[in-house]
Design a protein around this motif. Sequence first.
Motif, PDB file in Angstrom:
ATOM      1  N   THR A   1      -7.940  10.818  -6.254  1.00  0.00           N
ATOM      2  CA  THR A   1      -6.900  10.355  -5.344  1.00  0.00           C
ATOM      3  C   THR A   1      -7.453   9.966  -3.980  1.00  0.00           C
ATOM      4  O   THR A   1      -8.445  10.518  -3.518  1.00  0.00           O
TER       5      THR A   1
ATOM      6  N   VAL B   1      -5.722  10.368  -1.331  1.00  0.00           N
ATOM      7  CA  VAL B   1      -4.915  11.126  -0.372  1.00  0.00           C
ATOM      8  C   VAL B   1      -5.777  11.776   0.705  1.00  0.00           C
ATOM      9  O   VAL B   1      -5.363  11.941   1.839  1.00  0.00           O
TER      10      VAL B   1
ATOM     11  N   ASP C   1      -5.424   4.312  -5.749  1.00  0.00           N
ATOM     12  CA  ASP C   1      -4.922   5.265  -6.739  1.00  0.00           C
ATOM     13  C   ASP C   1      -4.453   4.556  -8.000  1.00  0.00           C
ATOM     14  O   ASP C   1      -3.974   3.432  -7.956  1.00  0.00           O
TER      15      ASP C   1
ATOM     16  N   GLU D   1       5.063   6.993 -13.972  1.00  0.00           N
ATOM     17  CA  GLU D   1       5.175   7.036 -12.509  1.00  0.00           C
ATOM     18  C   GLU D   1       5.693   5.713 -11.949  1.00  0.00           C
ATOM     19  O   GLU D   1       6.474   5.686 -11.009  1.00  0.00           O
TER      20      GLU D   1
ATOM     21  N   TRP E   1       5.610   6.285  -7.800  1.00  0.00           N
ATOM     22  CA  TRP E   1       4.445   5.679  -7.151  1.00  0.00           C
ATOM     23  C   TRP E   1       4.665   5.468  -5.652  1.00  0.00           C
ATOM     24  O   TRP E   1       3.801   5.754  -4.848  1.00  0.00           O
TER      25      TRP E   1
ATOM     26  N   GLN F   1       4.584   8.725  -3.752  1.00  0.00           N
ATOM     27  CA  GLN F   1       3.222   9.235  -3.574  1.00  0.00           C
ATOM     28  C   GLN F   1       2.476   8.437  -2.508  1.00  0.00           C
ATOM     29  O   GLN F   1       1.709   8.997  -1.722  1.00  0.00           O
TER      30      GLN F   1
ATOM     31  N   TYR G   1       0.106  16.195   2.825  1.00  0.00           N
ATOM     32  CA  TYR G   1       0.469  15.539   1.564  1.00  0.00           C
ATOM     33  C   TYR G   1       1.295  16.475   0.684  1.00  0.00           C
ATOM     34  O   TYR G   1       2.320  16.075   0.122  1.00  0.00           O
TER      35      TYR G   1
ATOM     36  N   ARG H   1       5.082  15.856  -0.448  1.00  0.00           N
ATOM     37  CA  ARG H   1       5.438  15.854  -1.875  1.00  0.00           C
ATOM     38  C   ARG H   1       6.669  16.726  -2.114  1.00  0.00           C
ATOM     39  O   ARG H   1       7.591  16.347  -2.837  1.00  0.00           O
TER      40      ARG H   1
ATOM     41  N   ILE I   1       8.686  15.379  -5.268  1.00  0.00           N
ATOM     42  CA  ILE I   1       7.687  15.083  -6.298  1.00  0.00           C
ATOM     43  C   ILE I   1       7.230  16.401  -6.885  1.00  0.00           C
ATOM     44  O   ILE I   1       6.709  17.262  -6.184  1.00  0.00           O
TER      45      ILE I   1
END
Length: 435
Positions: free
Chosen positions: A128, A130, A141, A147, A153, A156, A424, A428, A433
Amino acid sequence: NSVNNLKTESGFANILCFLQKIVSSGDEDKDDSLDFNEFSNYLKDHEKKLLLTFKSLDKNDDGRIDFTEVQQSLADLGLEISKEVAEKILRSIDADGTMTVDWNEWREHFLFNPATNLQEIIRYWKHTTVLDIGDSLTIPDEFTEEEKTTGLWWKQLTAGGMAGAVSRTGTAPLDRMKVFMQVHSSKSNKITLFSGFKQMLKEGGVMSLWRGNGINVLKIAPETAIKFMAYEQYKKLLASEPGKIQTHERFMAGSLAGATAQTAIYPMEVMKTRLTLRKTGQYSGMFDCAKKILKKEGVKAFYKGYVPNILGIIPYAGIDLAVYESLKNLWLSRYAKDTANPGVLVLLGCGTISSTCGQLASYPLALIRTRMQAQASLEGSEQQPMGRMVKKIVEKEGFFGLYRGILPNFMKVIPAVSISYVVYEYMRSGLGIQK
């Protein structure tokens, strides 16, 4: 007896864990319990997702998944695994011992098991982007079909963008010190961390340490969006077979997507360098900076240093990907027994080491880019092309002159990774998520 009791307790704990996951997934009214309608809806919704995943894995549409399709599907997500690992995954799902999995076997295995081997490997080991360490040269990514279909997506990408913004703001003083040393430090003008910060504070006060951070954060959104869209298109163009992409094709697509995004937002990169190095009162803001550059130097000034910047994408992205793959395969071959989850520290460690190696390889090009971007704003500075500048630095300062500012650059890696990961995970959770 003690061993048997422990096994029974462990099995019971696993069952409770799975039940809790099912309840949290299907609990529509958030009352911590499932009624008949909620349970029925969970089964229908989960079965649809399972069918979508099964079809995406069944590359030849013969209604069965074999180990080559498991390998290919994980490769499409940037995860190379051996034949033995693919067969091990397949064997854990295969109920009739045929070494292939049909829809019934797939559904029965996963219907009451919200996450297991295949999903875990994809979820945990997808490389990732991230972990934001300030440079945006990594390969974008990958997202599964599920997703993309469910809209996860964009959530994220949003979470990653916010993590990058907070991370860059938190490490901005070190980033400014890196740029300051890249441009001003030399054998005759040695700048240490202490003397550099002292000079900055004396010239502009504490807030001057964050000069250039605003545009550095602002460019995250357009760059991420352009890179993501370009990457999807390049994958389609470069794939040798529709729907299948090899590792080298993925690397090429990622590099081209990075180059496309950098080309589009490069004027912001030039402005970021100028704003970072500005003296008090030189520019009143981003628009004033753009206006003065355009008036004094013309449009071409917004693309100074473009060539070394684009050239830097290949060593950065290539080494980053290669080191991450090597570390991942080493861990999977030695330590993956009951689960593919390596834990937060291992993932952060692998991501940090691979990104740092990528930075180390491309750093001389980054230094040349920064100096070319800054040339016109420095009094009495000679306008030099890339080749002559490299030659002059090596002649005057030696090879390590190309690594000026590397210390504050490496110092910001660990705090940047830590901040981006924490933000992150928080985002999320806020965006709903599921882990």
